[in-house]
Write an enzyme that holds these catalytic residues in place. Structure first.
Site, PDB file in Angstrom:
ATOM      1  N   SER A  31       1.011  -1.624   0.152  1.00  0.00           N
ATOM      2  CA  SER A  31       0.214  -0.060  -0.385  1.00  0.00           C
ATOM      3  C   SER A  31       1.014   1.071  -0.144  1.00  0.00           C
ATOM      4  O   SER A  31       1.859   1.377   0.914  1.00  0.00           O
ATOM      5  CB  SER A  31      -1.225  -0.071   1.252  1.00  0.00           C
ATOM      6  OG  SER A  31      -1.607  -1.119   1.177  1.00  0.00           O
ATOM      7  N   HIS A  62      -4.009   0.411  -4.501  1.00  0.00           N
ATOM      8  CA  HIS A  62      -4.067  -0.935  -5.100  1.00  0.00           C
ATOM      9  C   HIS A  62      -3.937  -1.102  -7.021  1.00  0.00           C
ATOM     10  O   HIS A  62      -4.450  -2.145  -7.407  1.00  0.00           O
ATOM     11  CB  HIS A  62      -3.897  -2.096  -4.284  1.00  0.00           C
ATOM     12  CG  HIS A  62      -3.611  -2.225  -3.139  1.00  0.00           C
ATOM     13  ND1 HIS A  62      -2.915  -3.015  -2.950  1.00  0.00           N
ATOM     14  CD2 HIS A  62      -4.291  -1.569  -2.220  1.00  0.00           C
ATOM     15  CE1 HIS A  62      -2.114  -2.723  -1.355  1.00  0.00           C
ATOM     16  NE2 HIS A  62      -3.145  -2.027  -0.955  1.00  0.00           N
ATOM     17  N   HIS A  84      -5.874  -8.830  -1.169  1.00  0.00           N
ATOM     18  CA  HIS A  84      -5.357  -9.889   0.227  1.00  0.00           C
ATOM     19  C   HIS A  84      -6.789 -10.302   1.002  1.00  0.00           C
ATOM     20  O   HIS A  84      -8.263 -10.004   0.106  1.00  0.00           O
ATOM     21  CB  HIS A  84      -5.828  -8.016   1.328  1.00  0.00           C
ATOM     22  CG  HIS A  84      -5.155  -6.546   0.830  1.00  0.00           C
ATOM     23  ND1 HIS A  84      -4.789  -6.234   0.014  1.00  0.00           N
ATOM     24  CD2 HIS A  84      -3.775  -6.793   1.883  1.00  0.00           C
ATOM     25  CE1 HIS A  84      -3.665  -5.612  -0.135  1.00  0.00           C
ATOM     26  NE2 HIS A  84      -2.678  -5.713   0.579  1.00  0.00           N
ATOM     27  N   TYR A  86      -8.450  -9.923   3.078  1.00  0.00           N
ATOM     28  CA  TYR A  86      -9.829  -9.366   3.708  1.00  0.00           C
ATOM     29  C   TYR A  86     -10.554  -8.597   3.053  1.00  0.00           C
ATOM     30  O   TYR A  86     -11.956  -8.172   3.288  1.00  0.00           O
ATOM     31  CB  TYR A  86      -9.296  -8.537   4.386  1.00  0.00           C
ATOM     32  CG  TYR A  86      -8.635  -7.061   3.980  1.00  0.00           C
ATOM     33  CD1 TYR A  86      -8.891  -6.324   3.519  1.00  0.00           C
ATOM     34  CD2 TYR A  86      -7.481  -6.806   4.133  1.00  0.00           C
ATOM     35  CE1 TYR A  86      -7.891  -4.897   2.342  1.00  0.00           C
ATOM     36  CE2 TYR A  86      -6.852  -6.077   3.774  1.00  0.00           C
ATOM     37  CZ  TYR A  86      -7.271  -5.270   2.560  1.00  0.00           C
ATOM     38  OH  TYR A  86      -6.595  -3.908   2.248  1.00  0.00           O
ATOM     39  N   GLU A  87     -10.050  -8.914   1.857  1.00  0.00           N
ATOM     40  CA  GLU A  87     -11.296  -9.071   0.481  1.00  0.00           C
ATOM     41  C   GLU A  87     -12.513  -9.770   0.251  1.00  0.00           C
ATOM     42  O   GLU A  87     -13.167  -9.772  -0.469  1.00  0.00           O
ATOM     43  CB  GLU A  87     -10.603  -8.131  -0.992  1.00  0.00           C
ATOM     44  CG  GLU A  87     -10.109  -6.675  -0.480  1.00  0.00           C
ATOM     45  CD  GLU A  87      -8.724  -6.997  -1.981  1.00  0.00           C
ATOM     46  OE1 GLU A  87      -9.053  -6.209  -3.072  1.00  0.00           O
ATOM     47  OE2 GLU A  87      -7.688  -7.048  -1.959  1.00  0.00           O
ATOM     48  N   ALA A 114       2.687  -2.072   4.166  1.00  0.00           N
ATOM     49  CA  ALA A 114       2.726  -1.117   5.139  1.00  0.00           C
ATOM     50  C   ALA A 114       2.135  -1.951   6.308  1.00  0.00           C
ATOM     51  O   ALA A 114       1.335  -2.506   6.279  1.00  0.00           O
ATOM     52  CB  ALA A 114       1.512   0.062   4.516  1.00  0.00           C
ATOM     53  N   MET A 218      -1.274  -6.273   7.111  1.00  0.00           N
ATOM     54  CA  MET A 218      -2.183  -7.566   6.746  1.00  0.00           C
ATOM     55  C   MET A 218      -2.266  -8.067   5.446  1.00  0.00           C
ATOM     56  O   MET A 218      -3.181  -8.549   4.669  1.00  0.00           O
ATOM     57  CB  MET A 218      -3.795  -7.047   6.932  1.00  0.00           C
ATOM     58  CG  MET A 218      -4.594  -5.871   7.662  1.00  0.00           C
ATOM     59  SD  MET A 218      -6.068  -5.663   7.094  1.00  0.00           S
ATOM     60  CE  MET A 218      -5.895  -4.104   9.198  1.00  0.00           C
ATOM     61  N   SER A 219      -1.079  -8.420   5.094  1.00  0.00           N
ATOM     62  CA  SER A 219      -0.224  -9.192   3.776  1.00  0.00           C
ATOM     63  C   SER A 219       0.387 -10.078   4.517  1.00  0.00           C
ATOM     64  O   SER A 219       1.310 -10.404   4.848  1.00  0.00           O
ATOM     65  CB  SER A 219      -0.083  -7.416   2.668  1.00  0.00           C
ATOM     66  OG  SER A 219       0.931  -6.891   3.926  1.00  0.00           O
ATOM     67  N   ASN A 242       2.165   4.794  10.199  1.00  0.00           N
ATOM     68  CA  ASN A 242       1.044   4.307  10.896  1.00  0.00           C
ATOM     69  C   ASN A 242       1.943   4.228  12.276  1.00  0.00           C
ATOM     70  O   ASN A 242       1.923   3.173  12.698  1.00  0.00           O
ATOM     71  CB  ASN A 242      -0.483   4.579  11.721  1.00  0.00           C
ATOM     72  CG  ASN A 242      -0.631   2.732  10.822  1.00  0.00           C
ATOM     73  OD1 ASN A 242      -0.904   2.574   9.734  1.00  0.00           O
ATOM     74  ND2 ASN A 242      -0.815   2.213  12.019  1.00  0.00           N
ATOM     75  N   HIS A 254      -6.630   4.861   6.312  1.00  0.00           N
ATOM     76  CA  HIS A 254      -6.098   4.362   5.290  1.00  0.00           C
ATOM     77  C   HIS A 254      -5.719   5.362   4.596  1.00  0.00           C
ATOM     78  O   HIS A 254      -4.901   5.201   3.814  1.00  0.00           O
ATOM     79  CB  HIS A 254      -7.411   3.742   4.546  1.00  0.00           C
ATOM     80  CG  HIS A 254      -6.749   3.163   3.266  1.00  0.00           C
ATOM     81  ND1 HIS A 254      -5.808   1.883   3.576  1.00  0.00           N
ATOM     82  CD2 HIS A 254      -6.744   3.216   2.073  1.00  0.00           C
ATOM     83  CE1 HIS A 254      -5.711   1.792   2.231  1.00  0.00           C
ATOM     84  NE2 HIS A 254      -5.946   2.168   0.981  1.00  0.00           N
TER      85      HIS A 254
HETATM   86  N1  HPA Z   1      -2.473  -2.499  11.229  1.00  0.00           N
HETATM   87  C1  HPA Z   1      -2.668  -3.244  10.316  1.00  0.00           C
HETATM   88  N2  HPA Z   1      -2.627  -3.305   9.438  1.00  0.00           N
HETATM   89  C2  HPA Z   1      -1.318  -2.336   9.005  1.00  0.00           C
HETATM   90  C3  HPA Z   1      -2.083  -1.484  10.017  1.00  0.00           C
HETATM   91  C4  HPA Z   1      -2.242  -1.272  10.995  1.00  0.00           C
HETATM   92  O1  HPA Z   1      -2.278  -0.188  11.628  1.00  0.00           O
HETATM   93  N3  HPA Z   1      -1.283   0.154   9.047  1.00  0.00           N
HETATM   94  C5  HPA Z   1      -0.867  -0.597   8.116  1.00  0.00           C
HETATM   95  N4  HPA Z   1      -1.266  -1.769   7.336  1.00  0.00           N
END
Ligand code: HPA
Length: 291
Positions: A31, A62, A84, A86-87, A114, A218-219, A242, A254
């Site tokens: 990301s 993406h 991902h 989660y999609e 990310a 998440m990847s 973050n 996001h």
């Molecule tokens: N948590 C999960 N996935 C992420 C985060 C997070 O804080 N930041 C970027 N991808």
């Protein structure tokens, strides 16, 4: 033709028909990091939608292209965008492009993402070399019948395979030394994967810290699992977009993740551009030793 190997082979055949380039390094862009693909020279850009059996990404940021070309003279295959779990994609689809990168001839996978920073000394916008992972997604990409035809190096493609050095120490060291040359600090960290799409709760992040995680995302873990099944070497790089939930007294969104990606783009690009030819040399050295 329903088995994953045949599907991946027909995707690879399709790509081979579009370009004579034979990549030795595959790159998966996370990301906010997709812009790296614009630095690929003499590029053949293939939309995922054109490639047989390839999943298409639904997430903003993406873009969904496979880009074959060269970086510093080295032939690479760059995935600009990934899908991902989660999609709603099954893990077999999430990892399908990684299988194809292996079949295209990539011996090294550079996987980027990310991530949220769990270790409080991490800085937002900094890059971290992944030293290991904790898979808390509740599933495993190698589930199902074993497919030994995915062995891309001798000895790979086993039912049970080693994950004790999933993230190559050699490649990590190259990355850390190159960052030093470029005068920034690349630390190492353990990446913990969750399913998402919700960000974590502060209690989860405290628990993950206790488990030994430095980063959360998440990847990545499933792509690394199949890469290791095929015998590819892996370099994992996280961009701390973050601080993880509860570390700072603020919410996570996001847009912030994407914005930090753009901010870190220059550093990320110059690191990768310098590393790719070094990795190619390492590959040649390793191949010679085996001869
Ligand atoms: N948590 C999960 N996935 C992420 C985060 C997070 O804080 N930041 C970027 N991808």
């Amino acid at each position: 033709m329903t088995d994953i190997y045949s599907k991946a082979q027909s995707a690879a055949d399709f790509i081979h028909a579009r370009t004579p380039l034979l990549p030795s390094i595959g790159v998966i862009l996370g990301s906010g990091l997709g812009n790296f693909a614009t630095h690929v020279k003499d590029a053949t850009r293939i939309p995922y939608a054109d490639i047989p059996n390839f999943p298409r990404s639904t997430v903003q940021g993406h873009s969904g292209h496979l880009v074959l070309g060269t970086i510093a003279g080295v032939t690479v295959a760059v995935m600009q965008g990934r899908v991902h779990a989660y999609e709603g994609y099954p893990i077999s689809e999430v990892t399908f492009p990684t299988r194809v990168l292996g079949l295209l001839g990539c011996k090294t996978l550079i996987v980027t993402n990310a991530a949220g920073g769990i270790r409080t000394t991490l800085q937002q916008g900094s890059l971290v070399a992944i030293s290991d992972h904790i898979n808390l997604t509740g599933t495993n990409a190698a589930l199902g019948p074993n497919e030994p035809r995915f062995a891309m190096v001798p000895g790979a493609g086993q039912r049970f395979f080693d994950m004790s050095s999933a993230y190559s120490l050699k490649l990590r060291t190259l990355a850390i030394e190159e960052a030093e040359r470029q005068e920034f600090l690349l630390t190492e960290g353990v990446y913990l994967a969750v399913l998402g799409p919700s960000f974590e709760t502060p209690a989860e992040i405290r628990a993950f810290r206790t488990l030994g995680a430095d980063l959360v995302g998440m990847s990545t873990v499933h792509e690394v699992i199949v890469a290791r099944h095929m015998g590819l070497e892996v370099l994992g790089l996280s961009l701390v977009t973050n601080m993880a939930s509860g570390v700072l007294d603020q919410q996570i969104n996001h847009e912030e993740v994407m914005e930090t990606g753009r901010y870190a783009e220059k550093q990320f690009t110059s690191l990768l551009t310098a590393l790719i030819p070094q990795i190619a040399i390492e590959q040649l050295v390793a191949a010679k030793i085996k001869l």
